[in-house]
Each structure stands twice: as structure tokens, then as C-alpha cells.
Design a protein around this motif. Structure first.
Motif, short mmCIF file in Angstrom:
data_model
loop_
_atom_site.label_atom_id
_atom_site.label_comp_id
_atom_site.label_asym_id
_atom_site.label_seq_id
_atom_site.Cartn_x
_atom_site.Cartn_y
_atom_site.Cartn_z
N GLY A 368 0.81 -1.21 0.00
CA GLY A 368 0.00 0.00 0.00
C GLY A 368 0.84 1.26 0.00
O GLY A 368 1.98 1.29 -0.50
N ILE A 369 0.31 2.32 0.58
CA ILE A 369 0.98 3.63 0.58
C ILE A 369 2.26 3.60 1.39
O ILE A 369 3.17 4.41 1.18
CB ILE A 369 0.02 4.71 1.13
N ARG A 370 2.39 2.67 2.32
CA ARG A 370 3.60 2.59 3.15
C ARG A 370 4.83 2.26 2.32
O ARG A 370 5.96 2.63 2.70
CB ARG A 370 3.41 1.53 4.24
N THR A 371 4.65 1.59 1.19
CA THR A 371 5.79 1.26 0.33
C THR A 371 6.48 2.52 -0.17
O THR A 371 7.71 2.55 -0.32
CB THR A 371 5.33 0.41 -0.87
N PHE A 372 5.72 3.57 -0.42
CA PHE A 372 6.29 4.80 -0.94
C PHE A 372 7.09 5.55 0.12
O PHE A 372 7.80 6.51 -0.20
CB PHE A 372 5.18 5.70 -1.48
N TYR A 373 6.96 5.17 1.38
CA TYR A 373 7.67 5.86 2.46
C TYR A 373 8.70 4.94 3.12
O TYR A 373 9.11 5.19 4.24
CB TYR A 373 6.68 6.37 3.51
N ARG A 374 9.10 3.87 2.42
CA ARG A 374 10.14 3.02 2.95
C ARG A 374 11.44 3.82 3.08
O ARG A 374 11.86 4.50 2.15
CB ARG A 374 10.37 1.82 2.03
N GLY A 375 12.08 3.68 4.22
CA GLY A 375 13.33 4.41 4.44
C GLY A 375 13.12 5.86 4.79
O GLY A 375 14.09 6.62 4.84
N CYS A 376 11.87 6.28 5.02
CA CYS A 376 11.59 7.69 5.29
C CYS A 376 12.21 8.14 6.60
O CYS A 376 12.76 9.25 6.68
CB CYS A 376 10.08 7.93 5.29
N ILE A 377 12.13 7.31 7.62
CA ILE A 377 12.63 7.72 8.94
C ILE A 377 14.14 7.97 8.92
O ILE A 377 14.59 9.05 9.33
CB ILE A 377 12.26 6.67 10.01
N PRO A 378 14.97 7.01 8.43
CA PRO A 378 16.40 7.34 8.37
C PRO A 378 16.71 8.48 7.43
O PRO A 378 17.67 9.23 7.64
CB PRO A 378 17.05 6.03 7.88
N SER A 453 18.45 -5.33 -9.49
CA SER A 453 19.78 -4.91 -9.09
C SER A 453 20.03 -5.10 -7.60
O SER A 453 21.17 -5.18 -7.16
CB SER A 453 19.99 -3.43 -9.44
N HIS A 454 18.98 -5.13 -6.82
CA HIS A 454 19.13 -5.29 -5.37
C HIS A 454 17.97 -6.15 -4.85
O HIS A 454 17.00 -5.63 -4.30
CB HIS A 454 19.14 -3.92 -4.68
N PRO A 455 18.03 -7.47 -5.03
CA PRO A 455 16.88 -8.35 -4.76
C PRO A 455 16.66 -8.67 -3.29
O PRO A 455 15.73 -9.39 -2.96
CB PRO A 455 17.23 -9.61 -5.54
N TYR A 456 17.49 -8.17 -2.41
CA TYR A 456 17.32 -8.49 -1.00
C TYR A 456 16.11 -7.78 -0.41
O TYR A 456 15.66 -6.75 -0.91
CB TYR A 456 18.58 -8.11 -0.21
N ARG A 457 15.64 -8.32 0.71
CA ARG A 457 14.52 -7.73 1.43
C ARG A 457 14.97 -7.39 2.85
O ARG A 457 15.77 -8.10 3.45
CB ARG A 457 13.34 -8.72 1.50
N TYR A 458 14.44 -6.29 3.37
CA TYR A 458 14.80 -5.85 4.70
C TYR A 458 13.52 -5.59 5.50
O TYR A 458 12.49 -5.20 4.96
CB TYR A 458 15.63 -4.56 4.64
N THR A 459 13.64 -5.80 6.79
CA THR A 459 12.50 -5.56 7.67
C THR A 459 12.52 -4.18 8.30
O THR A 459 11.49 -3.67 8.72
CB THR A 459 12.47 -6.62 8.79
N SER A 460 13.70 -3.56 8.38
CA SER A 460 13.82 -2.25 9.00
C SER A 460 15.17 -1.65 8.64
O SER A 460 16.01 -2.29 7.99
CB SER A 460 13.70 -2.36 10.52
N SER A 461 15.38 -0.43 9.09
CA SER A 461 16.67 0.23 8.86
C SER A 461 17.79 -0.50 9.57
O SER A 461 18.91 -0.62 9.05
CB SER A 461 16.60 1.68 9.34
N PHE A 462 17.51 -1.00 10.77
CA PHE A 462 18.54 -1.74 11.51
C PHE A 462 18.89 -3.04 10.81
O PHE A 462 20.03 -3.52 10.90
CB PHE A 462 18.06 -2.00 12.93
N ASP A 463 17.93 -3.63 10.10
CA ASP A 463 18.20 -4.84 9.33
C ASP A 463 19.15 -4.55 8.18
O ASP A 463 20.03 -5.35 7.86
CB ASP A 463 16.89 -5.42 8.81
#
Length: 506
Positions: A368-378, A453-463
Motif C-alpha cells: 500500500g501507501i507505506r511502500t512509498f515511504y520506505r526508508g523515510c525515517i532514516p 539490481s538489489h533483490p534483498y529484502r529488509y525488515t527495518s533500517s537496523f536490518d
């Protein structure tokens, strides 16, 4: 310019009013101060200040001024035209100076007021005096000039931005076969840059370097406009809080505060466009590698099958290798592949529009809309100190230089040249970029996750931090720094020059 400071200096009760007693006390203390400074300058003891004594006073303080500037100040104070300054002339001219009577403050005071004869029937005004501008007009001017500066600078540096994203999000890892651990490749920085340039060019020639530039400009224009708009607004707000009459005279912490807030507002406003742009630029089509192998013929396909490569970020021990690679099963595709027919401009534009809409739909389906704000906090955490350092450093360098330039030339509207502005922008951009680059890597990898180009998945910035450090060590957080600096330095410098010049023209 000094009205607010004078009121603040006189108003000891802080009630917003100046009583006669308060003004009398200020005048008395200022007279004592001016008398002490006058005696200090009057080394001959003849109760007058000669030109040589004034020059010695200024030189001893380390102020760089010309002979013309010293004579101008002397003539300004010397009302009876005797070639020297009496104490009465000295006191009457500087009595309302709210600052300490140092050489620098005296010259600033001298350059900030116009030579107006109150006994004359007419008053000279500066030639460049503008008609009053409303607050709304000022804000619109800041926004438009900032947007134009961002669009121009980003278009000029689009190829470097393309290369930076490619280097940050991917590396080459040889595929050792099913079940075998991945082999870490450690190319040199120069080799990685040259390889990245070749790969981008193979995908579509010169046009490939401008892939995603349309949405890049659509993103940077409002971002840059909002940044400068907020920065100028915050500078004026800080000037009111600090009690100075012009935004150029706010304190250094005030400039950093205004810059940090401007970066925060602008980044949050356009962050969804930033995520879409990064996704598009990180989508390296797998068919490009297949087409390149097919063009080389069956022999190249055989060589490819024996030493295939995974085009992705380096995997860490225990992680399954990404599935975006060339393996022996692709040989039949190599033989059957035919180069695509030439594309017309209209078809290319249509495919670009399809790419943008398809990317946005795919992102929305993910979360959903959260995808567009991935990495927003860092990103927001990083942009506040970065923008504060960048804008604050630039503004301090520019205003400080122009202040000295006005003292040296005697011109109240003296401005820094374009070459100087380029230098100030480069210094401020490099300082901010080097300090805050690791957060930029974290943000970019969060945005580009799941792409070829970057197929990995992350759960958070710390990940991202954990996996990046495990795969690449501390240097992984500075991957792509060289092309970033190559892109950021000219981009920011050009942006500042275009903004300052257009702001003064409009």
C-alpha cells in the motif's frame, strides 16, 4: 538595520518600550565608551583623530580595508572639513551605534546608512531600490527560483546520479553453482566506476544515462523550491527571534537550524517521488544481459554458461543467492534471442510512461501507501543534519564573504561572483555529504529492495545496517561515495548559483 538592536539595547525592562530614563542611560554609557575609544585612537594627544591614526587603529584590529574606504569614513565624520575628526564629530556620528565601537562594527555601521542631509530638500536613495514586495510575492519568488535551480542542476548531473544509484545498489558476484557459497568480488573503485559506465551505456547508449531523469526533475523541482522557500522563511523567523533586522545577520546556529528545518519539510513532501525514482533507476533489465550475450554469438553463450554472474548485492553467509542471474539454462534463450527493432520517439516515450505507472502499481501492491515511504525515517533523520550543514555552511561562507566585500569596496549591494558561489557550494556540499553518507546508503537500499539490481529484502533500517555490515563491512556504508561526490559537488554548486542569480534578477 540597527533599529531593532538599538531598541533591544535601550529597553532594559524588556517591556517593548523605551523610557526617557532608559534612553538617557544608554546615551551616557555610549558617550563614556566612545570617549575611551577616541582617546585610544588619538595617539598624538591633540584631541583629534588624523587619517594616519585612523588607519593604524583599523590595521591593528586586522581589518582589511583600502585607503579609499578609510578616507571615505574620515570625510563622513569630518563635518567641518578640517581633515581631522574632533570628539564631538566622533560622538555625534556613532552615538546610536548599538554595538561596541570596534573597527569592524564602525565600518559596518558606516556602510549600512546612506549619506542623507536632513537639512536638504531632497534625499538620495540607492539606485537599486526596489518597490515594496509583499510577503506572498517574496515566497513565490523563493519557490520558483529554487525549483528552477534544482531542475537545472539535476539535469546537468543526471548521468552521475544514475551511476551512483547503480553502484550503491549492486555489485557483481560469480555464481559457483547450486549449493555453493557465494564468492565475494572486490573490484577496485576505479574498476567499479568504469564497469558501471560500460554497463549503463550497453543498456541504451547515451539515453540510458538519463533514465529516470524526467521523474527526477519532477521530484527535484518542488523539493528544491520547497527547500529554499522554507529556508528563507525560517531565516526571517530566526532574525525576528534574535532581534536582528536582516536575515543575513542571524547567528551561525540560527542558519543551521533554518537549514535543517528546510531539509526536513522538503524531504517529507517529495519522498514518495524519491522512492519511485530510485526504483526506476535500480531496475536493470535482465534482458540487457541476455541481448549482449546473444549478440556475441554461441561462443559467448558457452563462456557465459561456464562462468555466470549474479548481478546483485553481495550475499552474506547463510543467505540464499538471489535468483536474478545467468545460468546454463539460459543458453537456449541466448540462441533464440533476436535484437529488438528500433524504437521510435513516441514508442520510447510511451514505454517510459508505462515503466513509471507499472512501478507505482507494483509498489502499491506490495504494502500500500507505506511502500512509498520506505526508508523515510532514516532519510528524515539524516536530512536534518545534512541540510543544516549544507545550507548553514553555504550561507555562512556567502554572507561572511559579502560582508567583507562590502567593507572593502564600499558598495552596499556588493554580491559574490558566480565562481565564488560555486566554491562555497562545493565546500558545503562535500562537508554534508561525507558526514551523512551512510544514512543515504541505508535509505537507498531500503527503497531499491526487491529490484533486479538489489533483490534483498529488509525488515527495518537496523536490518539494512546488520546485513550490509555482515556482507561488506564498514566500507559498505560508503559504497558509491566517489561518484556521489562527483555528482553532488557540481549539482549543489550549480543549484546555489542559479538560485542566487535568478533571485536577484526576478
Amino acid at each position: 538595520m540597527y533599529a531593532r538592536e538599538l531598541v533591544k539595547e535601550c529597553d532594559k525592562t524588556k517591556d517593548g518600550r523605551i523610557t526617557f530614563a532608559e534612553f538617557e542611560a544608554f546615551v551616557h554609557s555610549k558617550e563614556v565608551e566612545l570617549a575611551n575609544v577616541f582617546r585610544q585612537i588619538d595617539s598624538s594627544g591633540d584631541h583629534t583623530i588624523q587619517e594616519g591614526e585612523l588607519r593604524q587603529f583599523v590595521t591593528a584590529a586586522g581589518i582589511q580595508v583600502t585607503e579609499k574606504e578609510i578616507r571615505n569614513l574620515l570625510n563622513r565624520l569630518d563635518r567641518d572639513r578640517t581633515g581631522s575628526i574632533t570628539y564631538d564629530e566622533w560622538r555625534d556620528y556613532l552615538l546610536l551605534l548599538p554595538r561596541t565601537a570596534t573597527p569592524e562594527n564602525i565600518f559596518n555601521f558606516h556602510n549600512s546608512i546612506y549619506n542623507v542631509d536632513v537639512n536638504s530638500d531632497s534625499m538620495p536613495f540607492p539606485d537599486n531600490l526596489r518597490a515594496p514586495e509583499s510577503v506572498a510575492q517574496q515566497r513565490i519568488r523563493y519557490f520558483l527560483c529554487g525549483g528552477l535551480s534544482g531542475a537545472v542542476s539535476r539535469t546537468v548531473t543526471a548521468p552521475l546520479d544514475r551511476l551512483k544509484v547503480l553502484l550503491v545498489t549492486q555489485t557483481a558476484v560469480p555464481w559457483a553453482g547450486p549449493g555453493a557459497p557465494p564468492v565475494v568480488s572486490t573490484p577496485t573503485s576505479t574498476g567499479a566506476i568504469i564497469g558501471g559506465i560500460r554497463r549503463i551505456y550497453q543498456q541504451g547508449g547515451i539515453r540510458s544515462f538519463y533514465r529516470g531523469n524526467g521523474i527526477n526533475v519532477l521530484k527535484i523541482a518542488p523539493e528544491s523550491g520547497m527547500k529554499f522557500f522554507t529556508f528563507e522563511t525560517m531565516k526571517n523567523a530566526v532574525a525576528k527571534v534574535e532581534g536582528v533586522n536582516h536575515a543575513d545577520y542571524i547567528s551561525v546556529p540560527g542558519r543551521f537550524l533554518a537549514g535543517g528545518f528546510a531539509g526536513l519539510v522538503s524531504q517529507f513532501t517529495i519522498y514518495p517521488l524519491e522512492t519511485v525514482k530510485t526504483r526506476i533507476m535500480a531496475q536493470i533489465a535482465e534482458t540487457a544481459s541476455v541481448a549482449a550475450a546473444a549478440a556475441a554469438g554461441p561462443r559467448a553463450a558457452s563462456a557465459t554458461s561456464s562462468t555466470p554472474f549474479i548481478t546483485s548485492t553481495i550475499t552474506s553467509p547463510g543467505e540464499a543467492p538471489p535468483q536474478h542471474h545467468l545460468n546454463p539454462n539460459h543458453q537456449q534463450l541466448h540462441h533464440q534471442h533476436k535484437p529488438p527493432p528500433p524504437q521510435t520517439k513516441s514508442r520510447s516515450r510511451f514505454r517510459t510512461e508505462q515503466l513509471i505507472t507499472r512501478t507505482m502499481r507494483q509498489m502499491y501492491r506490495e504494502n500500500g501507501i507505506r511502500t512509498f515511504y520506505r526508508g523515510c525515517i532514516p532519510s528524515l533523520i539524516g536530512i536534518v543534519p545534512y541540510a543544516g550543514i549544507d545550507l548553514g555552511t553555504y550561507e555562512t561562507l556567502r554572507s561572511g564573504y559579502e560582508k567583507r566585500l562590502r567593507l572593502r569596496t564600499g558598495k552596499k549591494d556588493a554580491k559574490a561572483s558566480s565562481l565564488r558561489l560555486l566554491g562555497f557550494g562545493a565546500v558545503s556540499a562535500a562537508t554534508g555529504a561525507v558526514i551523512m553518507y551512510p544514512l543515504s546508503v541505508i535509505r537507498t537500499r531500503l527503497q531499491a529492495q526487491g529490484t533486479p539490481s538489489h533483490p534483498y529484502r529488509y525488515t527495518s533500517s537496523f536490518d539494512v545496517i546488520r546485513k550490509t555490515y555482515a556482507r561488506e563491512g564498514a566500507l559498505g556504508f560508503y559504497k558509491g561515495l566517489a561518484p556521489t561526490l562527483m555528482k553532488v559537488l557540481p549539482a549543489v554548486s550549480i543549484s546555489y548559483v542559479v538560485y542566487e542569480k535568478t533571485k536577484n534578477m526576478v
